[in-house]
Design a protein around this motif. Structure first.
Motif, PDB file in Angstrom:
ATOM      1  N   ASP A 155       0.812  -1.216   0.000  1.00 37.46           N
ATOM      2  CA  ASP A 155       0.000   0.000   0.000  1.00 37.46           C
ATOM      3  C   ASP A 155       0.848   1.269   0.000  1.00 37.46           C
ATOM      4  OD1 ASP A 155      -2.189  -1.665   0.155  1.00 37.46           O
ATOM      5  OD2 ASP A 155      -2.459  -1.418   2.319  1.00 37.46           O
ATOM      6  N   GLY A 156       2.151   1.113   0.252  1.00 38.34           N
ATOM      7  CA  GLY A 156       2.988   2.293   0.415  1.00 38.34           C
ATOM      8  C   GLY A 156       2.698   3.020   1.707  1.00 38.34           C
ATOM      9  N   ALA A 157       2.044   2.315   2.650  1.00 44.24           N
ATOM     10  CA  ALA A 157       1.598   2.961   3.887  1.00 44.24           C
ATOM     11  C   ALA A 157       2.670   2.990   4.959  1.00 44.24           C
ATOM     12  CB  ALA A 157       0.357   2.247   4.425  1.00 44.24           C
ATOM     13  N   ILE A 158       3.667   2.112   4.861  1.00 49.63           N
ATOM     14  CA  ILE A 158       4.714   2.090   5.885  1.00 49.63           C
ATOM     15  C   ILE A 158       6.086   2.038   5.223  1.00 49.63           C
ATOM     16  CG2 ILE A 158       3.236   0.851   7.528  1.00 49.63           C
ATOM     17  CD1 ILE A 158       4.978  -1.634   6.993  1.00 49.63           C
ATOM     18  N   ASP A 159       7.042   2.634   5.868  1.00 51.26           N
ATOM     19  CA  ASP A 159       8.439   2.369   5.535  1.00 51.26           C
ATOM     20  C   ASP A 159       9.229   2.088   6.808  1.00 51.26           C
ATOM     21  OD1 ASP A 159       8.714   4.834   6.704  1.00 51.26           O
ATOM     22  OD2 ASP A 159       9.427   5.857   4.895  1.00 51.26           O
ATOM     23  N   THR A 160       8.526   2.178   7.951  1.00 53.61           N
ATOM     24  CA  THR A 160       9.132   1.883   9.254  1.00 53.61           C
ATOM     25  C   THR A 160       8.172   0.983  10.028  1.00 53.61           C
ATOM     26  OG1 THR A 160      10.278   4.013   9.277  1.00 53.61           O
ATOM     27  CG2 THR A 160      10.013   2.870  11.391  1.00 53.61           C
ATOM     28  N   TYR A 161       8.747  -0.038  10.687  1.00 47.57           N
ATOM     29  CA  TYR A 161       7.913  -0.978  11.444  1.00 47.57           C
ATOM     30  C   TYR A 161       8.740  -1.493  12.612  1.00 47.57           C
ATOM     31  CZ  TYR A 161       4.597  -4.799  12.305  1.00 47.57           C
ATOM     32  OH  TYR A 161       3.672  -5.647  12.858  1.00 47.57           O
ATOM     33  N   ASP A 162       8.139  -1.498  13.776  1.00 44.68           N
ATOM     34  CA  ASP A 162       8.837  -1.958  14.979  1.00 44.68           C
ATOM     35  C   ASP A 162       7.942  -2.965  15.700  1.00 44.68           C
ATOM     36  OD1 ASP A 162      10.587  -2.297  17.053  1.00 44.68           O
ATOM     37  OD2 ASP A 162      10.126  -0.395  18.038  1.00 44.68           O
ATOM     38  N   GLY A 163       8.096  -4.235  15.364  1.00 44.70           N
ATOM     39  CA  GLY A 163       7.294  -5.280  15.973  1.00 44.70           C
ATOM     40  C   GLY A 163       8.132  -6.174  16.861  1.00 44.70           C
ATOM     41  N   ASP A 164       7.527  -7.267  17.311  1.00 48.02           N
ATOM     42  CA  ASP A 164       8.245  -8.215  18.154  1.00 48.02           C
ATOM     43  C   ASP A 164       9.244  -9.043  17.353  1.00 48.02           C
ATOM     44  OD1 ASP A 164       6.800  -7.441  20.413  1.00 48.02           O
ATOM     45  OD2 ASP A 164       5.195  -8.887  20.014  1.00 48.02           O
ATOM     46  N   PHE A 165       8.952  -9.246  16.074  1.00 49.93           N
ATOM     47  CA  PHE A 165       9.800 -10.108  15.251  1.00 49.93           C
ATOM     48  C   PHE A 165      10.360  -9.403  14.026  1.00 49.93           C
ATOM     49  CE2 PHE A 165       6.420 -12.595  17.269  1.00 49.93           C
ATOM     50  CZ  PHE A 165       7.172 -13.463  18.044  1.00 49.93           C
ATOM     51  N   VAL A 166       9.746  -8.290  13.629  1.00 53.07           N
ATOM     52  CA  VAL A 166      10.150  -7.587  12.410  1.00 53.07           C
ATOM     53  C   VAL A 166      10.425  -6.130  12.746  1.00 53.07           C
ATOM     54  CG1 VAL A 166       9.495  -6.943  10.060  1.00 53.07           C
ATOM     55  CG2 VAL A 166       8.676  -9.112  11.026  1.00 53.07           C
ATOM     56  N   THR A 167      11.571  -5.640  12.280  1.00 51.20           N
ATOM     57  CA  THR A 167      11.921  -4.229  12.444  1.00 51.20           C
ATOM     58  C   THR A 167      12.371  -3.684  11.100  1.00 51.20           C
ATOM     59  OG1 THR A 167      12.634  -4.614  14.724  1.00 51.20           O
ATOM     60  CG2 THR A 167      13.394  -2.585  13.665  1.00 51.20           C
ATOM     61  N   LEU A 168      11.801  -2.560  10.698  1.00 50.87           N
ATOM     62  CA  LEU A 168      12.162  -1.924   9.425  1.00 50.87           C
ATOM     63  C   LEU A 168      12.389  -0.441   9.642  1.00 50.87           C
ATOM     64  CD1 LEU A 168       9.484  -3.419   6.995  1.00 50.87           C
ATOM     65  CD2 LEU A 168      11.830  -4.195   7.284  1.00 50.87           C
ATOM     66  N   GLU A 169      13.253   0.122   8.837  1.00 46.83           N
ATOM     67  CA  GLU A 169      13.463   1.569   8.852  1.00 46.83           C
ATOM     68  C   GLU A 169      13.742   2.023   7.427  1.00 46.83           C
ATOM     69  OE1 GLU A 169      16.275   4.979  10.979  1.00 46.83           O
ATOM     70  OE2 GLU A 169      16.342   2.887  11.651  1.00 46.83           O
ATOM     71  N   ASP A 170      12.961   3.007   6.966  1.00 50.41           N
ATOM     72  CA  ASP A 170      13.097   3.548   5.605  1.00 50.41           C
ATOM     73  C   ASP A 170      13.051   2.439   4.560  1.00 50.41           C
ATOM     74  OD1 ASP A 170      13.359   6.125   6.628  1.00 50.41           O
ATOM     75  OD2 ASP A 170      15.514   5.887   6.886  1.00 50.41           O
ATOM     76  N   ALA A 171      12.057   1.568   4.677  1.00 49.27           N
ATOM     77  CA  ALA A 171      11.907   0.451   3.733  1.00 49.27           C
ATOM     78  C   ALA A 171      10.767   0.758   2.770  1.00 49.27           C
ATOM     79  CB  ALA A 171      11.612  -0.848   4.488  1.00 49.27           C
ATOM     80  N   ASP A 172      11.048   0.680   1.483  1.00 53.06           N
ATOM     81  CA  ASP A 172      10.023   0.866   0.453  1.00 53.06           C
ATOM     82  C   ASP A 172      10.446   0.058  -0.754  1.00 53.06           C
ATOM     83  OD1 ASP A 172       8.145   1.591  -1.393  1.00 53.06           O
ATOM     84  OD2 ASP A 172       8.451   3.755  -1.201  1.00 53.06           O
ATOM     85  N   ILE A 173       9.646  -0.962  -1.112  1.00 56.25           N
ATOM     86  CA  ILE A 173      10.025  -1.815  -2.243  1.00 56.25           C
ATOM     87  C   ILE A 173       9.760  -1.131  -3.583  1.00 56.25           C
ATOM     88  CG2 ILE A 173       9.706  -3.958  -0.960  1.00 56.25           C
ATOM     89  CD1 ILE A 173       6.971  -4.257  -2.345  1.00 56.25           C
ATOM     90  N   GLY A 174       8.988  -0.038  -3.582  1.00 51.15           N
ATOM     91  CA  GLY A 174       8.750   0.692  -4.822  1.00 51.15           C
ATOM     92  C   GLY A 174       7.741   0.058  -5.757  1.00 51.15           C
ATOM     93  N   LEU A 175       7.304  -1.150  -5.461  1.00 51.16           N
ATOM     94  CA  LEU A 175       6.358  -1.871  -6.322  1.00 51.16           C
ATOM     95  C   LEU A 175       4.984  -1.891  -5.660  1.00 51.16           C
ATOM     96  CD1 LEU A 175       8.520  -4.989  -7.285  1.00 51.16           C
ATOM     97  CD2 LEU A 175       8.139  -2.936  -8.659  1.00 51.16           C
ATOM     98  N   ARG A 176       3.952  -1.785  -6.471  1.00 48.53           N
ATOM     99  CA  ARG A 176       2.585  -1.866  -5.982  1.00 48.53           C
ATOM    100  C   ARG A 176       1.835  -2.895  -6.831  1.00 48.53           C
ATOM    101  NH1 ARG A 176       5.236   0.422  -2.868  1.00 48.53           N
ATOM    102  NH2 ARG A 176       5.214   2.655  -2.364  1.00 48.53           N
ATOM    103  N   PRO A 177       1.129  -3.823  -6.202  1.00 46.07           N
ATOM    104  CA  PRO A 177       0.301  -4.739  -6.988  1.00 46.07           C
ATOM    105  C   PRO A 177      -0.688  -3.975  -7.857  1.00 46.07           C
ATOM    106  CG  PRO A 177       0.452  -5.470  -4.707  1.00 46.07           C
ATOM    107  CD  PRO A 177       1.051  -4.098  -4.757  1.00 46.07           C
ATOM    108  N   THR A 178      -1.187  -4.644  -8.889  1.00 43.86           N
ATOM    109  CA  THR A 178      -2.059  -3.966  -9.847  1.00 43.86           C
ATOM    110  C   THR A 178      -3.384  -3.547  -9.232  1.00 43.86           C
ATOM    111  OG1 THR A 178      -2.951  -6.079 -10.599  1.00 43.86           O
ATOM    112  CG2 THR A 178      -1.044  -5.219 -11.765  1.00 43.86           C
ATOM    113  N   GLY A 179      -3.803  -4.223  -8.196  1.00 42.58           N
ATOM    114  CA  GLY A 179      -5.046  -3.883  -7.500  1.00 42.58           C
ATOM    115  C   GLY A 179      -4.982  -4.464  -6.107  1.00 42.58           C
ATOM    116  N   GLU A 180      -6.108  -4.919  -5.610  1.00 36.74           N
ATOM    117  CA  GLU A 180      -6.134  -5.588  -4.313  1.00 36.74           C
ATOM    118  C   GLU A 180      -5.655  -7.026  -4.509  1.00 36.74           C
ATOM    119  OE1 GLU A 180      -6.739  -4.508  -1.266  1.00 36.74           O
ATOM    120  OE2 GLU A 180      -6.965  -2.461  -2.025  1.00 36.74           O
ATOM    121  N   LEU A 181      -4.463  -7.330  -4.027  1.00 41.99           N
ATOM    122  CA  LEU A 181      -3.929  -8.687  -4.135  1.00 41.99           C
ATOM    123  C   LEU A 181      -4.538  -9.500  -2.991  1.00 41.99           C
ATOM    124  CD1 LEU A 181      -0.160  -9.518  -4.785  1.00 41.99           C
ATOM    125  CD2 LEU A 181      -1.765 -11.078  -3.699  1.00 41.99           C
TER     126      LEU A 181
END
Length: 321
Positions: free
Chosen positions: A147-173
């Protein structure tokens, strides 16, 4: 009107091959089988997943190859285990397959069970007893990246900072939530309820009876409605094993050999245990089974032919339809 999907024999490539050249030939046959299914009118093809417990071709890589060899047939995973990989990589790979296929991809997701699956999780560094929570965080990240809604995530198992894959599915995957079954007395476990509410676009169980399936899909749609989403858009799929043969005994013999090789830790299954997984016998028996589940609410049958002769089963299945 129901749709019919075909599960590609990506596990059989490991089970039935003798050396790399034989594996190459059988790998290429997946695209041949997918084209055959499309030409026969199947609406979708699906690929299962395992890294070490039940080795096979990677499902998303397989579906990318199938996308290039087919025109319009839908693609799905039945099921994918995204929590065994890094979520950013899964988000990128799935979005890539969706884009390459023109928006044909759906993800059936789950956690797996059994002793060999527990060992698989350990070897891949995923705590087996917390695999459901790891999967849910993985799905949070995947959805956010799509969705492009996050580039940072701080969970119990996953941590991200400034992450953006740049790709968006064609619609609702779509994401289909897998579960072993549904208990009419107790409903869904809490984690499955939360997964359906937060991420489910559909349900993809192995159900023991049409009555159990009907109760499960009704409850799932109630959960979706309570979460503020449209329950009528929630998909109703069903994973089943099928073998069509002249007699019930001949069909069950094929299925018993197939399941024993596929899941060696399960041991020899009884006829009753096998028949909880699908239908085995003449076309009339299989047709009655399909009708009962369609009446229970199934919209998409995801069919694995539990035998080595895939081409013959494809033809016989389509003939009965």
């Amino acid at each position: 009107m129901v749709d019919h999907g075909y599960v590609l024999p990506t596990r059989g490539i490991v089970l039935d091959s003798d050396g790399a050249q034989d594996q190459l030939a059988r790998t290429q046959s997946c695209s041949t089988l997918a084209r055959a299914a499309e030409s026969m009118g199947f609406e979708s093809v699906w690929a299962g997943d395992s890294v070490l417990a039940k080795p096979r071709l990677d499902p998303l890589s397989t579906l990318a190859a199938v996308a290039a060899e087919t025109d319009a047939i839908e693609l799905g995973t039945a099921i994918h285990l995204p929590h065994l990989r890094r979520p950013v990589a899964v988000a990128q790979q799935a979005a890539t397959v969706d884009l390459l296929s023109g928006g044909r991809l759906s993800l059936g997701v789950g956690v797996g069970s059994g002793a060999s699956v527990a060992t698989e999780h350990e070897q891949l560094g995923v705590p087996f007893d917390r695999r459901g929570r790891v999967l849910d965080e993985t799905l949070d990240v995947i959805r956010g990246l799509w969705d492009g809604a996050i580039d940072t995530y701080d969970g119990d198992f996953v941590t991200l900072e400034d992450a953006d894959i740049g790709l968006r599915p064609t619609g609702e995957l779509p994401i289909y939530v897998a579960s072993a079954t549904f208990d009419p007395r107790d409903g869904y476990p809490k984690q499955i309820r939360r997964r359906i509410a937060d991420h489910g676009d559909g349900w993809l169980p192995i159900s023991k009876s049409p009555e159990m399936y009907a109760g499960g899909i009704d409850r799932a749609r109630e959960i979706v409605d309570d979460a503020g989403r449209n329950p009528s858009a929630f998909g109703a799929a069903y994973y089943q094993d099928i073998v069509i043969d002249e007699t019930r005994e001949a069909a069950l013999d094929q299925a018993r050999d197939f399941i024993a090789a596929y899941y060696p830790e399960w041991g020899q299954m009884s006829d009753e245990q096998l028949e909880r997984r699908g239908a085995f016998g003449p076309p009339s028996v299989v047709a009655e089974h399909l009708e009962r589940y369609a009446d229970a609410g199934v919209e998409t049958f995801v069919t694995r032919f539990a035998t080595t002769d895939q081409h013959a089963q494809l033809r016989r299945f389509r003939e009965l339809l």
